[in-house]
Design an enzyme around this catalytic site. Structure first.
Site, mmCIF file in Angstrom:
data_model
loop_
_atom_site.group_PDB
_atom_site.id
_atom_site.type_symbol
_atom_site.label_atom_id
_atom_site.label_comp_id
_atom_site.label_asym_id
_atom_site.label_seq_id
_atom_site.Cartn_x
_atom_site.Cartn_y
_atom_site.Cartn_z
ATOM 1 C CG ASP A 228 9.132 -60.838 -8.975
ATOM 2 O OD1 ASP A 228 9.308 -59.653 -8.663
ATOM 3 O OD2 ASP A 228 9.733 -61.784 -8.437
ATOM 4 C CE1 TYR A 288 6.624 -65.153 -1.364
ATOM 5 C CE2 TYR A 288 8.992 -65.429 -1.517
ATOM 6 C CZ TYR A 288 7.893 -64.923 -0.862
ATOM 7 O OH TYR A 288 8.060 -64.180 0.278
ATOM 8 C CB SER A 289 8.597 -65.525 -9.052
ATOM 9 O OG SER A 289 8.172 -64.213 -8.772
ATOM 10 N NE ARG A 356 13.544 -65.313 -3.581
ATOM 11 C CZ ARG A 356 14.383 -65.160 -2.555
ATOM 12 N NH1 ARG A 356 14.505 -66.120 -1.664
ATOM 13 N NH2 ARG A 356 15.100 -64.055 -2.440
ATOM 14 C CG ASP A 357 12.159 -66.726 -7.842
ATOM 15 O OD1 ASP A 357 11.071 -66.819 -7.265
ATOM 16 O OD2 ASP A 357 13.022 -65.886 -7.537
#
Length: 668
Positions: A228, A288-289, A356-357
């Site tokens: 990503d 993570y993203s 997430r994200d």
């Protein structure tokens, strides 16, 4: 003179780095001999032990944070004699590991423990006076954490340690290390902020990007795995592309934010990795993203001079639950400070362990910062938060949508370029999207959901703070085969070509359009232009062109009586099927199988005209139709023997209204 055994014991004491007031319970109580000397195995759970090195990190998980070289890892298969780093045995084995007898001399037995959190089935016991006393179980993580077991009531007695595994299935293993006797509880280093021992902030300055199968106008990492795009932003001087990256290998794992910068979103220079995996408060995680913003009004209060602060919001992927954290840079992304040592700015919302994200942006109308966060699937839930200082976030609203899943983006777009008619477009990783408006608290849908794009395209986001207020998007081209294995390249995965998002009015209302950015013109080294040409069966529109490498092709044609129009563009082959009214691409899938893929559908002539555009790089084909109403991304195999260059018809003739083929040069 000390004996050889005594010298070895002294050496092992140094390796374990014992704190003041602590000493081994017995020789090899920390496993640093690389054997199970003074331990007895029963069953299969600990038959291949001790393990050596940070094996969880080697396969892309959180760091083990073991002491010295060797430790007991119930899931691991790598020792000093067998297996490879990161190799696993699994969770199907049970058994015990029992120590030699020793005298409990100090008030505390201190050790490191992780693995499954299943009291009674996994853990460490003290066997004394014929009874087993449970000391600890795991923490649902591979990262070892300190346990200080109070054994004062057993001082002076003879005892044994029993490491036991009576569990199978998920988290059905236990990890331990460094058993010592201590006069007082030892400090738990796992509570302090520390970067992963295995991931370093390195760069790939030795890569020249000239490999035969290296994409030449799509971003790839110099080495190793990429997925990503993250934190896409313009800092006023340059564009930043951060991205999900495994610095340790060509497969997914060890998620870190890689970092590259560009002056034009096409010519990229990769730098040292920006955000690295860390642990704090006993929780280890990878990065993570997420997204990044310019703190234009110094909400965070850390700005240095006239340089605005960059704030990167990301998910710490830790066990047992992910959370959202933030890091900031006061020197345009060269160095980063983790806010509150990487602790949550938004904790897990208790919908999903993998929430997430975070997407963060400034909402001018309400004068506040907004975060959109995916927190639930089936049904999908996007949760909105607001903040005045970027560190304290208040719940604003929930949007429930079946389509919603991870990597949410929200972008404001004028309809047909009219700033007085601006809409909010909300989309997720699969590019499902809705059009509406956002009032600072809630997203209000006016149209959708729709689906934009297709093929190997995922997790896209747009540049924040674009100097021309353009919505320029880059996505990850997922679903690729193992590129290092097939094509002998040092990287795995690539980004899509940057495209501009616009809202254009159609008969049913405004819809997203996706089109390659105008900056591609800087790569054109030659072009062929033709117009008002009848292409008959047996004729080649590219007669005289002997080879093609990097291509940008635009065409407007009437298929006429032709059943097919075939585009052989070097190693890439496309075919317009007049009967099905589709564009097909000879592509390669994740398993390495080559076959035709329908890239664009519903390509019926409009007033005698079919229009599409194709970008061909050394591994990928991206196609766009009717000004960007549809787009598709896929991989193809450059190993195919056919290097023909031609555009021909089958079963009749076609009329070309206009045609431009641009040969491109490398962006590297």
């Amino acid at each position: 003179m000390p004996s050889t055994t005594q010298l070895l014991f002294i050496h092992l004491l140094c390796l374990t780095g014992l704190a003041s007031g602590a000493e081994p319970l017995f020789e090899n109580s920390g496993f640093e001999s690389g054997t199970l000397h003074n331990w007895t195995v029963d069953g299969e759970a600990f038959a291949v032990q001790p393990t050596r090195g940070d094996n969880p990190a080697a396969r892309g998980r959180e760091s083990s944070w073991h002491n010295g070289e060797y430790w007991i890892g119930g899931f691991e298969a790598h020792t000093n004699q067998t297996g490879t780093p990161g190799a696993i045995r699994g969770d199907q084995f049970t058994g015990t590991l029992t120590s030699r007898e020793f005298v409990v001399r100090e008030p505390y037995i201190s050790f490191l423990i992780s693995g499954g959190k299943q009291p009674g089935k996994l853990g460490v016991k003290l066997r004394v006076d014929g009874e087993d006393v449970l000391l600890a179980t795991g923490n649902d993580s591979e990262s070892l954490a300190r346990c200080n077991a109070d054994v004062r009531k057993f001082q002076g007695k003879r005892a044994r340690l029993v490491v036991f595994d009576d569990a199978i299935g998920q988290w059905g293993h236990i990890n331990v290390d460094a058993f010592v006797a201590a006069s007082q509880p030892l400090a738990d280093d796992a509570q302090q902020f520390a970067f992963s021992k295995s991931v370093k902030a390195t760069s790939y300055d030795d890569i020249d990007y000239s490999e035969p199968f290296r994409p030449q106008f799509h971003f790839t990492s110099g080495r190793n795995w990429l997925n990503d795009p993250n934190g896409m932003i313009c800092d006023g001087e340059k564009f930043h592309l951060f991205f999900q990256h495994n610095p340790l290998g060509t497969q997914w794992g060890n998620m870190t934010w890689g970092h590259a910068t560009s002056s034009d979103m096409i010519h990229w220079r990769q730098h040292e990795h920006a955000l690295l995996p860390y642990r704090v408060d006993g929780r280890s995680g990878t990065i993570y993203s997420g997204t990044a913003v310019i703190d234009h009004n110094n909400s965070l209060g850390v700005q240095q001079g006239d340089v605005p602060t960059l704030c990167a919001f990301f998910t710490l992927a830790s066990q047992p639950r992910f959370y959202q954290a933030m890091a900031y840079s006061t020197d345009r992304g060269k160095t980063w400070t983790y806010w509150n040592e990487g602790r949550p700015v938004v904790d897990n919302q208790d919908f999903d362990s993998g929430e997430r994200d975070p997407k963060v942006f400034w909402h001018e109308q309400s004068g506040q910062w907004v975060m959109a966060l995916w927190v639930q699937r089936n049904p999908g839930r996007i949760r909105f938060f607001t903040s005045n200082n970027l560190t304290e976030w208040k719940f604003a609203s929930d949007l429930m949508r079946d389509w919603a899943f991870e990597c949410v983006d929200l972008v404001m777009l004028p309809v047909d370029g009219d700033p007085k008619n601006t809409k909010a477009v909300l989309y997720d990783a699969s590019f499902d999207y809705e059009i509406g408006h956002f009032d600072g608290q809630q997203f209000h849908t006016e149209a959708g959901p729709f689906v934009a794009g297709g093929g190997n395209f995922y997790a896209a986001q747009t540049f924040y703070n674009h100097p021309e207020q353009r919505a320029v998007q880059i996505g990850w081209m997922r679903g690729h085969p193992n590129l290092p294995e097939l094509f002998n390249v040092p990287f795995n995965g690539q980004m899509s070509f940057p495209c501009e998002l616009t809202l254009r009015s159609l008969a049913d209302g405004p819809r997203l359009n996706v089109w390659p950015i105008k900056e591609i013109e800087s790569l054109v080294k030659s072009s062929i232009t033709k117009s008002n040409v009848t292409l008959r069966e047996g004729e080649n529109l590219l007669e005289g062109v002997t080879s093609l490498d990097l291509v940008d092709l635009e065409i407007d044609f009437d298929p006429g009586t032709a059943k097919q129009i075939v585009f052989d563009l070097g190693h890439a082959t496309l075919r317009y099927d007049s009967e099905q009214q589709v564009l097909k691409v000879l592509s390669i899938d994740e398993a390495g199988n080559v076959g035709e893929t329908i890239a664009l559908r519903d390509l019926a002539p409009r007033n005698g005209s079919v229009k599409f555009r194709v970008l061909v790089d050394r591994l990928s084909v991206e196609s766009y139709t009717f000004g960007g109403e549809q787009f598709h991304a896929c991989y193809y195999s450059p190993l195919e023997d056919d290097e023909d260059v031609s555009i021909t018809t089958i079963g009749g003739e076609a009329r070309l209204h206009s045609f431009t083929l641009r040969e491109l040069k490398s962006a590297w």
